[in-house]
Write a protein that holds these residues in place. Structure first.
Motif, PDB file in Angstrom:
ATOM      1  N   MET A  66      -4.571   4.148  10.182  1.00  0.00           N
ATOM      2  CA  MET A  66      -3.175   4.491   9.933  1.00  0.00           C
ATOM      3  C   MET A  66      -2.420   4.756  11.218  1.00  0.00           C
ATOM      4  SD  MET A  66      -3.675   6.803   6.583  1.00  0.00           S
ATOM      5  CE  MET A  66      -4.729   6.216   5.282  1.00  0.00           C
ATOM      6  N   LYS A  69      -1.273   1.556  12.739  1.00  0.00           N
ATOM      7  CA  LYS A  69      -0.303   0.787  11.957  1.00  0.00           C
ATOM      8  C   LYS A  69       1.055   0.797  12.667  1.00  0.00           C
ATOM      9  CE  LYS A  69       0.369  -1.179   7.828  1.00  0.00           C
ATOM     10  NZ  LYS A  69      -0.323  -2.370   7.420  1.00  0.00           N
ATOM     11  N   LEU A  77       4.409   6.443   8.133  1.00  0.00           N
ATOM     12  CA  LEU A  77       3.156   7.198   8.210  1.00  0.00           C
ATOM     13  C   LEU A  77       3.194   8.316   9.250  1.00  0.00           C
ATOM     14  CD1 LEU A  77       0.534   4.323   7.905  1.00  0.00           C
ATOM     15  CD2 LEU A  77       0.797   6.243   6.342  1.00  0.00           C
ATOM     16  N   SER A 100      -0.988   9.571   2.762  1.00  0.00           N
ATOM     17  CA  SER A 100      -0.885   8.544   3.807  1.00  0.00           C
ATOM     18  C   SER A 100      -1.546   7.240   3.367  1.00  0.00           C
ATOM     19  CB  SER A 100      -1.473   9.043   5.126  1.00  0.00           C
ATOM     20  OG  SER A 100      -2.837   9.351   5.002  1.00  0.00           O
ATOM     21  N   GLU A 103       0.984   5.351   1.277  1.00  0.00           N
ATOM     22  CA  GLU A 103       1.981   4.709   2.151  1.00  0.00           C
ATOM     23  C   GLU A 103       1.372   3.511   2.884  1.00  0.00           C
ATOM     24  OE1 GLU A 103       5.218   5.115   2.513  1.00  0.00           O
ATOM     25  OE2 GLU A 103       5.386   6.874   1.236  1.00  0.00           O
ATOM     26  N   TYR A 104       0.155   3.662   3.361  1.00  0.00           N
ATOM     27  CA  TYR A 104      -0.536   2.580   4.073  1.00  0.00           C
ATOM     28  C   TYR A 104      -0.658   1.339   3.195  1.00  0.00           C
ATOM     29  CZ  TYR A 104      -4.238   0.176   6.699  1.00  0.00           C
ATOM     30  OH  TYR A 104      -4.983  -0.756   7.394  1.00  0.00           O
TER      31      TYR A 104
END
Length: 185
Positions: A66, A69, A77, A100, A103-104
């Motif tokens: 993450m 990203k 994130l 998270s 969202e990822y």
């Protein structure tokens, strides 16, 4: 409840009763302890212990992925990842890691997490759940039974089911398969 398991399973699979009917007939099935026990009876997996253990085990690698990203997803994130660094309790950290992860995967945290006041709790319980009974052809015995919950979070729930709980981990959606390869790679 273990004594009535086979009769309950037969009734659910053969007649596909509405959730409300199941709740009236077997109200104990809707308590947290019985849900966990029923899951163990069906899968032989201890639901909470296995889920938390896998979540904790994958957390370092998930956070690494993450943090790497970029783009819009990375921007969304960052605040969550910053909050994770400030977490002192394990429960709060797990909560933030799940947020998270959602969202990822490009899904909305609001579909799973919703803050409300105690007095408004009942009004917020509008979850969609279906028991899917799969038949190869009409009039055949079921070939599979699944619980479908909130299709809006299909990637997140597939990660929970197929990576964290290791249930049917062979057939994965492409996005989940990519995540699994990155976690194990």
């Amino acid at each position: 409840m273990s004594k009535t398991f086979s009769s309950r399973r037969l009734e659910v699979v053969s007649s596909s009763p509405a959730v409300q009917d199941v709740k009236e007939r077997w109200p104990a099935l809707f308590s947290e302890a019985q849900i966990k026990e029923e899951f163990r009876r069906i899968t032989t997996i201890r639901l909470e212990e296995t889920f938390m253990s896998k979540l904790d085990g994958y957390t370092p690698r998930l956070l690494e992925l993450m943090r790497a990203k970029g783009g819009v997803a990375g921007t969304k994130l960052r605040p969550i990842l910053d909050a994770i660094n400030q977490c002192h309790g394990i429960e709060r950290k797990r909560d933030m890691v799940i947020q998270s992860l959602i969202e990822y995967l490009g899904e909305s945290r609001e579909e799973l997490f919703h803050d409300c006041q105690e007095h408004d709790r009942e009004g917020q319980a509008r979850h969609i759940m279906k028991i899917l009974v799969v038949h190869g052809a009409p009039e055949e015995d079921p070939s599979d039974v699944a619980v479908v919950i909130e299709a809006k979070l299909r990637y997140t729930f597939e990660v929970f089911q197929k990576i964290f709980l290791e249930l049917d981990g062979i057939k994965l959606l492409k996005k989940v398969h990519t995540l699994k390869n990155k976690l194990l790679g």
